[in-house]
Write a protein that holds these residues in place. Sequence first.
Motif, PDB file in Angstrom:
ATOM      1  N   CYS A 354      -3.969   6.727  -9.254  1.00  0.00           N
ATOM      2  CA  CYS A 354      -3.274   7.686  -8.421  1.00  0.00           C
ATOM      3  C   CYS A 354      -3.306   9.236  -9.207  1.00  0.00           C
ATOM      4  O   CYS A 354      -3.540  10.237  -8.615  1.00  0.00           O
ATOM      5  CB  CYS A 354      -1.763   7.304  -8.127  1.00  0.00           C
ATOM      6  SG  CYS A 354      -1.713   5.980  -6.865  1.00  0.00           S
ATOM      7  N   HIS A 408       2.358   9.786  -6.706  1.00  0.00           N
ATOM      8  CA  HIS A 408       3.781   9.231  -6.725  1.00  0.00           C
ATOM      9  C   HIS A 408       3.362   7.838  -7.011  1.00  0.00           C
ATOM     10  O   HIS A 408       2.774   7.150  -6.151  1.00  0.00           O
ATOM     11  CB  HIS A 408       4.206   9.579  -5.278  1.00  0.00           C
ATOM     12  CG  HIS A 408       5.493   8.983  -5.016  1.00  0.00           C
ATOM     13  ND1 HIS A 408       5.849   7.531  -4.590  1.00  0.00           N
ATOM     14  CD2 HIS A 408       6.892   9.373  -4.731  1.00  0.00           C
ATOM     15  CE1 HIS A 408       7.124   7.430  -4.401  1.00  0.00           C
ATOM     16  NE2 HIS A 408       7.584   8.513  -4.323  1.00  0.00           N
ATOM     17  N   HIS A 409       4.133   7.270  -7.600  1.00  0.00           N
ATOM     18  CA  HIS A 409       3.998   5.898  -8.154  1.00  0.00           C
ATOM     19  C   HIS A 409       5.473   5.390  -8.914  1.00  0.00           C
ATOM     20  O   HIS A 409       6.087   6.242  -9.384  1.00  0.00           O
ATOM     21  CB  HIS A 409       2.887   5.552  -8.830  1.00  0.00           C
ATOM     22  CG  HIS A 409       2.455   5.919 -10.181  1.00  0.00           C
ATOM     23  ND1 HIS A 409       3.425   5.766 -11.146  1.00  0.00           N
ATOM     24  CD2 HIS A 409       1.889   7.004 -10.653  1.00  0.00           C
ATOM     25  CE1 HIS A 409       2.936   6.681 -12.370  1.00  0.00           C
ATOM     26  NE2 HIS A 409       2.277   7.348 -11.575  1.00  0.00           N
ATOM     27  N   LYS A 417       9.842  11.217  -8.783  1.00  0.00           N
ATOM     28  CA  LYS A 417       9.294  10.746  -7.402  1.00  0.00           C
ATOM     29  C   LYS A 417      10.326  11.470  -6.396  1.00  0.00           C
ATOM     30  O   LYS A 417       9.647  11.778  -5.295  1.00  0.00           O
ATOM     31  CB  LYS A 417       9.612   9.329  -7.565  1.00  0.00           C
ATOM     32  CG  LYS A 417       8.614   8.360  -8.421  1.00  0.00           C
ATOM     33  CD  LYS A 417       8.741   6.887  -8.010  1.00  0.00           C
ATOM     34  CE  LYS A 417      10.119   6.471  -8.096  1.00  0.00           C
ATOM     35  NZ  LYS A 417      10.114   5.080  -7.922  1.00  0.00           N
ATOM     36  N   THR A 434      -0.896   8.045  -3.675  1.00  0.00           N
ATOM     37  CA  THR A 434       0.415   7.206  -3.818  1.00  0.00           C
ATOM     38  C   THR A 434      -0.038   5.603  -3.843  1.00  0.00           C
ATOM     39  O   THR A 434      -0.967   5.205  -3.230  1.00  0.00           O
ATOM     40  CB  THR A 434       1.394   7.713  -2.939  1.00  0.00           C
ATOM     41  OG1 THR A 434       2.477   6.813  -3.128  1.00  0.00           O
ATOM     42  CG2 THR A 434       0.826   7.111  -1.298  1.00  0.00           C
TER      43      THR A 434
END
Length: 760
Positions: A354, A408-409, A417, A434
């Motif tokens: 990501c 985003h993770h 986030k 993501t």
Amino acid sequence: MSNSKDERDGLGPKDKDSGRSRSRRGSRGRGPRGDESRKGASASGPASVDEAPAPREPVRERERAPRDGADERPRRAADRTGAPTTFKGFTLSAFQLQAVRAIEEGHDVLLSAPTGSGKTLVAEYAIHKSVERGKRCIYTAPIKALSNQKYRDFRDDPDIDVGLMTGDVTIHPGAQVLIMTTEILRNSMLENPDSVKDVEYVIFDEVHYMDDPERGTVWEESLIFAPPSIRFICLSATIDNLGQLGAWIEEIRTHELTIISSTKRPVPLKHRFYLPDVGIFDEHKLPRVRKQVKDAAGRSERGGSRRRATFAERMKRRDDARRNETRGFAVLLDELIADKNTPILVFSFSRKDCERLALVNKHRRLLDREESERMEQLLRATMAGFELDEKQMIGELFQLCLRGIAYHHAGMLPVYKEVVERLFTSGLLKLLFTTETFAVGINMPARTVAFYGLRKFDGETFDYLRTRDYLQMAGRAGRQGIDSEGLVVSRLDEKDLVEAPLERLVRGKPEPVESRFRLSYSAILHLIEGLGRERLFEAWQKSFNQFQHREGGRKARERNAHIQKRFLEGLLGFLHEAGFLEEDDEGREVLAPKARVARQVYGFELQTAEWLWRGVLEEVDAAGLAVLFVGLVFEDRRRFNEERIPQRMYGGVRRHAEQIIGKLAKRESQFSVPVALKQPDWGLTPAVVAWMRGAPFDELQDEVDIPAGDMCRCFRMALQVMRQLRSALDSSYDLPDRLSEAIEALGRDEVDARRQLELG
């Protein structure tokens, strides 16, 4: 309704006058697939409402009705049955109308519909009905981020008195509408059933989480142990055995159940595949593409060398393949962006990928001048709202955001986030890389969903996605009121053409929900006190596991019952051997003193109680307590990564704690318990010590090579266990004071979930 002890326990027979027809109950013998006819279901299962007339206006899952300042209550027009046809300014769709009628009639509801179709509006209707009648309501969500989002939604509604309980945060727990995680609900039902006796509705959002191997049992236990008076609204993604699940719920609950199934999306999806040498192509071209690639591979093999490649050559080939994948995907993104198919959600099942993919695409400027100015203003305002230092604007993530790109993770700090989520809802983030967590519950649709790959690690091996998971993520494509259709594109390689179940993913049925019923130690201890050991097996007899196994032959049913009983007896035998159960003067098995502490701690109950009883927690200062409980909850995602922790960092205490749990686990193994007690992992100890001494969070990764989001999550989990232990102890001891000191020091700044929620 009967007031017998059996019914108060939630394990007894149903009241014959509960309102459900005798003929419906009499059809139970027709099998667990839910084939019997019932409200909202045909003879072959749940009713589909897709053929009903289309609504005149789109139904939006989260938008709120405009308010005129005079009457702020949701306005509802009624149909000929008296049920409303509009709610919050929107005309209800066919399945929403059916659900609303069932709620008006006092039924339980089991609703299955695709992602983004408006299931949440049904839950909100039930909540508003309860509020109007002065009743209480509980809304449960599978993840804390979704719980927080729903809390904020209801907090902004002046008609609703709302509270939140997630383990991380407790706000106004006596509220009329309470948002909580499913674990908190189950714990409340076991620990203090009176706390939910005045609840009219419980909403289960994402009830298909019953299928989760680790957490699924919580949903089953909640349905089994809930007081008979509670009604349930169960919202599910599309599943294959909805009728079976409904038949089980109808059997164990008191109220009549309406089952509703809808497979129609408000915004239809177009599924496509992408191969670098072929481009984007439709499903019907798969056979031709497969033949084309196979022929090309055959020509390559005939002209290639048969010499075995060296290790260095294999590594070079791997690196070249990775670069080719990235270049090929960049071409796909070029095409999607040129065709104005943004915003694009790119699902990749690797945190590193990501971030890598986002950085590889940082050369793109996806915002025009006006959008760039709006993005900078919004980013500064959002960062100020969360009290983030403006100097962080120069960081990697936020510099990407200024170009309309982000990642985003779960390895990111929760506040970062949330910033990304806020920016995405604005429509200014055009390209977001993501992991699958972005697809769960949080309503953030895009024009296009792209899969960087279709395989993910399932905890043991890499395998292709389940159909249900693919559809949940793909369902984020297509924005109601904006897009006429959503586009889903999956990147393939040559191996995928041969091995990937592509037709199944796109056209197949979602997998059925399977029971994961497995009582925890704390649940067993609560049930023994309430029911006695001799009736404990009745809990399994009401489970979905038992219900599903009715389909098999007599021998299969008997074999499953024997396995379940042996498992339960193993747990009980271990609890007795380890001193959590004892016999009273009359020879009955009752809870030992340390079990009364253990039953109030969920997830790590035996380890915590054993540490307490064996003196591990005596004379340990606040920092040492933090080290112990973070070590208890932490589990390094990386394999074979043992780092030696200096002895000066509570080495003696850690060794003693580890020995105690080791002995307990050895006893457990003698009773063939399939899931062993978790052992402590001390990998975060240097970071915990530094944090407890006041170090800033961004310096903790100098101490340990663990993602910031994982650290923060473990700190919050440790806080939850320490709070539970503190509540279970007599305040006359000094340990509660030391726990309070540890909780205050560990739960500051970035770890303070309540502060983040209130700032947002």
